[in-house]
Design a protein around this motif. Structure first.
Motif, PDB file in Angstrom:
ATOM      1  N   ASN A 335      47.250  41.265  29.663  1.00 36.16           N
ATOM      2  CA  ASN A 335      47.015  42.201  28.552  1.00 36.16           C
ATOM      3  C   ASN A 335      48.286  43.004  28.293  1.00 36.16           C
ATOM      4  N   GLU A 336      49.162  42.430  27.517  1.00 40.14           N
ATOM      5  CA  GLU A 336      50.463  43.034  27.260  1.00 40.14           C
ATOM      6  C   GLU A 336      50.332  44.280  26.373  1.00 40.14           C
ATOM      7  N   MET A 337      51.137  45.288  26.662  1.00 39.48           N
ATOM      8  CA  MET A 337      51.244  46.448  25.782  1.00 39.48           C
ATOM      9  C   MET A 337      52.207  46.090  24.650  1.00 39.48           C
ATOM     10  N   ILE A 338      51.739  46.193  23.424  1.00 41.69           N
ATOM     11  CA  ILE A 338      52.537  45.801  22.257  1.00 41.69           C
ATOM     12  C   ILE A 338      52.946  47.058  21.492  1.00 41.69           C
ATOM     13  N   LEU A 339      54.248  47.156  21.216  1.00 39.25           N
ATOM     14  CA  LEU A 339      54.802  48.328  20.542  1.00 39.25           C
ATOM     15  C   LEU A 339      54.579  48.235  19.033  1.00 39.25           C
ATOM     16  N   VAL A 340      54.071  49.312  18.463  1.00 39.67           N
ATOM     17  CA  VAL A 340      54.040  49.495  17.015  1.00 39.67           C
ATOM     18  C   VAL A 340      55.083  50.566  16.743  1.00 39.67           C
ATOM     19  N   ASP A 341      56.276  50.142  16.353  1.00 38.32           N
ATOM     20  CA  ASP A 341      57.418  51.051  16.421  1.00 38.32           C
ATOM     21  C   ASP A 341      57.769  51.737  15.108  1.00 38.32           C
ATOM     22  N   ASP A 342      57.010  51.528  14.067  1.00 39.90           N
ATOM     23  CA  ASP A 342      57.307  52.179  12.792  1.00 39.90           C
ATOM     24  C   ASP A 342      56.437  53.418  12.609  1.00 39.90           C
ATOM     25  N   ASP A 343      57.057  54.511  12.173  1.00 39.37           N
ATOM     26  CA  ASP A 343      56.267  55.645  11.724  1.00 39.37           C
ATOM     27  C   ASP A 343      55.466  55.206  10.503  1.00 39.37           C
ATOM     28  N   SER A 344      54.219  55.539  10.490  1.00 37.36           N
ATOM     29  CA  SER A 344      53.381  55.124   9.362  1.00 37.36           C
ATOM     30  C   SER A 344      52.378  56.211   9.046  1.00 37.36           C
ATOM     31  N   SER A 345      51.716  56.059   7.942  1.00 36.85           N
ATOM     32  CA  SER A 345      50.654  56.989   7.573  1.00 36.85           C
ATOM     33  C   SER A 345      49.431  56.194   7.142  1.00 36.85           C
ATOM     34  N   VAL A 346      48.274  56.779   7.352  1.00 38.51           N
ATOM     35  CA  VAL A 346      47.009  56.132   7.017  1.00 38.51           C
ATOM     36  C   VAL A 346      46.214  57.072   6.127  1.00 38.51           C
ATOM     37  N   ASP A 347      45.796  56.577   4.993  1.00 38.49           N
ATOM     38  CA  ASP A 347      44.943  57.356   4.091  1.00 38.49           C
ATOM     39  C   ASP A 347      43.500  56.991   4.359  1.00 38.49           C
ATOM     40  N   LEU A 348      42.771  57.894   5.000  1.00 41.85           N
ATOM     41  CA  LEU A 348      41.365  57.664   5.316  1.00 41.85           C
ATOM     42  C   LEU A 348      40.499  57.986   4.104  1.00 41.85           C
ATOM     43  N   GLY A 349      39.333  57.392   4.054  1.00 41.84           N
ATOM     44  CA  GLY A 349      38.354  57.738   3.037  1.00 41.84           C
ATOM     45  C   GLY A 349      38.016  56.608   2.095  1.00 41.84           C
ATOM     46  N   LYS A 350      36.740  56.557   1.735  1.00 41.68           N
ATOM     47  CA  LYS A 350      36.213  55.524   0.848  1.00 41.68           C
ATOM     48  C   LYS A 350      36.120  56.073  -0.572  1.00 41.68           C
ATOM     49  N   PRO A 351      36.651  55.376  -1.565  1.00 41.01           N
ATOM     50  CA  PRO A 351      36.534  55.867  -2.938  1.00 41.01           C
ATOM     51  C   PRO A 351      35.072  55.931  -3.375  1.00 41.01           C
ATOM     52  N   PRO A 352      34.667  56.981  -4.070  1.00 40.38           N
ATOM     53  CA  PRO A 352      33.275  57.047  -4.554  1.00 40.38           C
ATOM     54  C   PRO A 352      32.902  55.870  -5.442  1.00 40.38           C
ATOM     55  N   SER A 353      33.909  55.264  -6.064  1.00 41.83           N
ATOM     56  CA  SER A 353      33.633  54.153  -6.974  1.00 41.83           C
ATOM     57  C   SER A 353      33.531  52.811  -6.273  1.00 41.83           C
ATOM     58  N   PHE A 354      33.806  52.755  -4.961  1.00 46.32           N
ATOM     59  CA  PHE A 354      33.735  51.471  -4.274  1.00 46.32           C
ATOM     60  C   PHE A 354      32.291  50.967  -4.309  1.00 46.32           C
ATOM     61  N   PRO A 355      32.084  49.698  -4.707  1.00 50.17           N
ATOM     62  CA  PRO A 355      30.720  49.243  -5.010  1.00 50.17           C
ATOM     63  C   PRO A 355      29.909  48.787  -3.800  1.00 50.17           C
ATOM     64  N   SER A 356      29.817  49.630  -2.799  1.00 50.16           N
ATOM     65  CA  SER A 356      28.903  49.343  -1.688  1.00 50.16           C
ATOM     66  C   SER A 356      28.312  50.652  -1.218  1.00 50.16           C
ATOM     67  N   PHE A 357      27.194  50.550  -0.525  1.00 50.42           N
ATOM     68  CA  PHE A 357      26.606  51.761   0.048  1.00 50.42           C
ATOM     69  C   PHE A 357      27.539  52.329   1.115  1.00 50.42           C
ATOM     70  N   GLY A 358      27.607  53.639   1.183  1.00 49.13           N
ATOM     71  CA  GLY A 358      28.357  54.298   2.248  1.00 49.13           C
ATOM     72  C   GLY A 358      27.642  55.556   2.685  1.00 49.13           C
TER      73      GLY A 358
END
Length: 925
Positions: A335-358
């Motif tokens: 079970n190797e430790m794998i580096l994710v070496d880029d600074d990144s950003s994540v936008d959380l949240g589901k759009p109200p218009s997305f056509p599935s139940f949430g």
């Protein structure tokens, strides 16, 4: 959430014995009863639009007990047991047990029977999940198909209980209801939520829709007091399920909101659509499909059986003769430790218009910055975890946080729960428990553990590497975070990709039968009924495997709301009770996660001691984890951190709360002193209202007039006490003391209460009256005539919160009269205050409530308003006065008075607020 004690009676040993002797001591609904007399009964328990609950205090008259024959069978069966437990009163034996033993025939299924004719069935008759419905193109037929798939999957799972005992036997940990509750809970929710949304206008079985309404979210790992109940028979609940299925089927087929003109014009179902409640019922049922499957996995093996149409285990489950001492690289992968070496950003949240139940917690937004981190290629396997067990990890307290160690010792855990010993104690030989079978240990499957076990492994692993000479660098291991999870998911199925293209959320287009296919395939949506080797599927673009499916992953995040979070009125307490710093987020889904649970937007949670099909992967980083914690620290010490944080706030005099209290400022204090003591300043040439033609002096003395109204309504004399809720600076309290023998008066504002106490002591109180711009006139606050020191001494002023009235009732007692002047629409939870009224008002006592119903989000979240909005289903205007009447009558009060009461508040010499409040009187009956 606990079931109300009025709904399910906890049985003492004497009650249990009485029940065994006689069939006449407890009423039960009749099988097949149409319940027509229940529709208007006040005993129905359901949530109204603002979350209040009407709790039944009696059983309807037409409910009858099952025949004495059934109880006699229970006596015979229980007398054969070597020991008795209270839940065993539910075991009837005889025919009640026999029809539940062995493979179920088609009569077990109250909707569509599984097989080739059921939506989601493959060519071999194995039933799997359909894709999550696209709500931008709903037809009656598509809704019915998804309903049949959800309903029959659930009943197929429950066909795996052998006999009546597993329906009633509490889980070994006692932290969930027995399975009979969940068998009745999912149909109950369909009915209750469709009633709330206006689709249905009456219950199917009002009693069942009371006792099966509320599930349980246990507070601690030793909270075991909810399972000693007398429940309906399986046959009764089976009959109820038939009626519910037909009711929902009929609603899908006929309700005008789903009119699709024969399928040619699909409709869009969004959060404002009445049938949002229908799809809520589907996804709620799927949540319980998964959580119930965990309870099945915990049930003694002799009490379960594999249902005929249940999906097969992963093929790897049929491998035989595994080693009892697993070796890395041979029995499980490195079970190797794998580096994710880029600074990144994540936008959380589901759009109200997305056509599935949430669910409500999915909507909103937050951007998370994610610094570089390392994460293990796959989740920790049974083989890796075996070395932690064999080295004594469960015996050594140093690896465990305080809460985790307390849980481990309380449960006497020595290895993961789903590992079954298969040799002498100390041999560390195990087989693996799946939902219905014990199978050879699968060392390369992910280990199922709770949060505490996962964190203990992290500490052990830290120590192992610190002692290892081969370790190139020392790490401090932790668990994944929600944001990091989204970084390592397949980029084709990321949050951003799904926002741009609906089909990038695989569950929108893939049924379970095909979920494993392609380079992004995974074990999700019931592709299999078990986990699989962690290296079965291709890695994501970051090199990580099983980023979705196989098993949930524990995270370091508290379950939390996103910015812009709003509850949905149909299910207003789905998420909010769990925003408490006591629930850990889980991510990725498991093999049995279906529907919304399998969506890229899913956000679910459990308490850290909870069992689920859940594992973890190791993560390390140089800085703090990009996690969202509602209290300092993560779950390794979150209880202590939370308690310390709350203690600090209390020691500081609720400093943070005071800082946010809009009433803690000098200008407002001056304004309220002028309102409560209107003759102040007259001696200095400053009239309460600048003299002019038509001067509205009738709006003066508002606090005093409120008190006078209470007196005029003649509350019955029990103890001569009055309560002033939201007393401000005390004008109404001093007026009440002229008539009542004692007055309790409290307000949320510290400065208001301090000022009232100074006025009570006769201290000179000077304040400023604004005249023009920066010009003020200093005056002295003056009591009204008749308020001498004897009157003032009758009052006890204190700082308090009107929303905690029910809690205060134990210490302050009951009163003949209560006043609430212009406070109701300024409370964060007005119903919480009203809930306390029956406890603080004597019989025959009177409550005077005065309010302009000026609802503002700054004070009261829109979901808590009594009225002032349009019903989202019918479009009808909902007025607060109507809802207030319903709420007060439910709490045992009758309306005896109504008038419009004006008041004038001076802003400066030439500007005034003129307000007309509604003043109502309520007598406790």
């Amino acid at each position: 959430m606990m079931i109300s004690g009025h709904l399910l009676r906890k049985l003492s040993s004497s009650q249990t014995n009485t029940l065994r002797r006689s069939a006449s001591t407890f009423a039960r609904s009749a099988i097949g009863s149409k319940q027509t007399s229940l529709i208007a009964t006040p005993t129905v328990s359901e949530k109204n639009k603002n979350g209040a609950k009407t709790v039944p205090t009696r059983l309807p008259a037409n409910f009858r007990h099952k025949s004495s024959l059934a109880t006699s069978s229970a006596v015979d069966l229980n007398n054969k047991r070597s020991h008795q437990e209270e839940w065993m009163v539910n075991l009837r034996g005889g025919a009640d047990d026999a029809w539940l033993v062995g493979e179920r025939d088609v009569s077990w299924f109250t909707g569509k029977a599984p097989g080739n004719g059921c939506p989601g069935a493959d060519a071999n008759g194995h039933l799997r999940s359909l894709p999550l419905p696209n709500l931008s193109q709903v037809t009656r037929a598509s809704a019915q198909e998804y309903f049949d798939n959800s309903w029959t999957l659930f009943e197929t799972l429950f066909a795996g209980l052998k006999g009546e005992e597993p329906f009633y036997r509490p889980p070994v940990h006692g932290l969930r209801h027995p399975q009979i509750f969940y068998y009745g809970h999912t149909p109950c929710l369909y009915i209750n939520k469709l009633r709330v949304s206006g689709v249905l206008d009456k219950p199917v079985n009002a009693y069942f829709e009371s006792i099966f309404e509320v599930g349980v979210d246990e507070m601690l790992w030793d909270d075991m007091h909810k399972n000693d109940m007398l429940w309906p028979t399986v046959a009764e609940v089976h009959e109820y399920r038939k009626e519910v299925y037909e009711t929902v089927r009929h609603a899908i087929a006929t309700h005008p909101s789903l009119e699709d003109h024969g399928g040619t014009k699909p409709v869009t179902v969004d959060q404002d659509h009445p049938m949002w409640a229908l799809f809520m019922g589907f996804e709620h049922e799927r949540i319980h499909l998964e959580t119930s499957s965990v309870l099945f996995r915990e049930t003694p093996i002799h009490l379960v059986q594999t249902p005929k149409n249940w999906p097969p285990l992963h093929p790897s489950a049929y491998r035989s003769n595994p080693s009892s001492h697993p070796v890395e690289g041979e029995h499980y992968p490195s079970n190797e430790m794998i580096l994710v070496d880029d600074d990144s950003s994540v936008d959380l949240g589901k759009p109200p218009s997305f056509p599935s139940f949430g669910w409500d917690n999915e909507y909103g937004e937050r951007t998370m910055e994610v610094p570089p981190f390392q994460a293990s290629e796959h989740m920790i396997t049974n083989g890796e975890f075996w070395h932690f067990v064999a080295s004594g990890g469960y015996r050594d307290e140093k690896y465990w946080c305080d809460d985790g160690w307390a849980w481990r010792t309380h449960r006497n855990m020595k290895w993961p729960f789903f590992w079954v010993p298969d040799g002498p104690q100390g041999s560390h030989r195990f087989v693996l428990r799946s939902i219905f079978k014990e199978i050879p240990m699968q060392w390369d499957w992910p280990v199922d553990v709770n949060y505490y076990e996962a964190r203990a492994f992290c500490r052990w692993k830290d120590e192992q590497e610190a002692d290892s000479t081969s370790s190139s660098r020392k790490r401090s291991y932790r668990l994944l975070t929600e944001a990091e999870h989204h970084v390592i998911r397949h980029e084709e199925h990321s949050l951003d990709a799904a926002r741009k293209n609906v089909s990038a959320d695989p569950v929108m287009v893939r049924p379970g039968e095909y979920f494993t296919r392609g380079h992004t395939g995974s074990n999700l949506n019931l592709a299999f009924s078990s986990q699989n080797p962690v290296n079965s599927f291709r890695p994501s673009h970051t090199g990580h495997r099983d980023t979705t499916g196989n098993a949930w992953e524990w995270t370091e995040d508290h379950f939390n709301p996103l910015k812009g979070f709003e509850v949905h009125h149909v299910y207003d307490d789905f998420s909010t009770p769990c925003f408490d710093g006591k629930h850990s987020m889980i991510v990725g889904g498991s093999f049995i996660s279906t529907g919304d649970e399998a969506s890229v937007f899913a956000r679910f949670h459990f308490r850290p001691h909870f069992l689920q099909h859940s594992g973890f992967r190791l993560v390390s980083s140089d800085g703090d984890a990009p996690a969202t914690n509602l209290y300092p620290g993560n779950f390794a010490g979150q209880v202590a951190a939370r308690d310390e944080a709350l203690a600090n706030v209390q020691e500081d005099g609720d400093a943070a709360a005071v800082a946010d209290n809009v009433y803690e400022n000098k200008e407002l204090l001056n304004m309220y002193l002028g309102l409560h003591f209107p003759t102040s300043g007259v001696g200095d040439g400053v009239d309460p209202i600048l003299d002019h033609s038509g001067v509205p002096n009738h709006g003066l003395r508002f606090p005093q007039r409120v008190a006078e109204l209470l007196v005029s309504l003649k509350p019955e004399h029990t103890n001569g006490r009055a309560l002033d809720i939201g007393c401000a600076v005390g004008g109404s309290s001093f007026e009440l003391a002229k008539t009542f023998d004692a007055v309790e008066a409290f307000d949320f504002s510290h400065s208001f209460v301090d000022t009232a106490k100074q006025m009570q002591q006769g201290e000179e109180m000077k304040f400023q009256i604004p005249m023009e711009a920066d010009i003020h006139q200093e005056v002295t606050a003056v009591h009204e005539d008749g308020v001498d020191q004897t009157i003032r001494n009758k009052i006890n002023f204190w700082q308090g919160d009107a929303c905690k009235l029910k809690e205060y009732s134990e210490s302050i007692g009951a009163f003949d009269g209560v006043v609430m002047a212009n406070i109701l629409c300024r409370l964060p939870d007005p119903v919480a205050c009203l809930d306390g009224m029956p406890r603080v008002v004597n019989k025959g006592g009177v409550v005077v409530m005065v309010t302009p119903f000026s609802w503002l989000d700054d004070f009261t979240h829109r979901s808590k308003w009594l009225g002032g909005f349009y019903d989202p289903v019918s479009g009808e205007a909902m007025y607060s006065k109507d809802q207030l009447r319903v709420l007060m009558e439910e709490r045992g009060f009758e309306k005896i008075h109504e008038e419009q009461m004006p008041l004038v508040i001076r802003e400066h010499q030439r500007k005034y607020q003129y307000i007309v409040s509604e003043a109502t009187g309520w007598r406790r009956v």
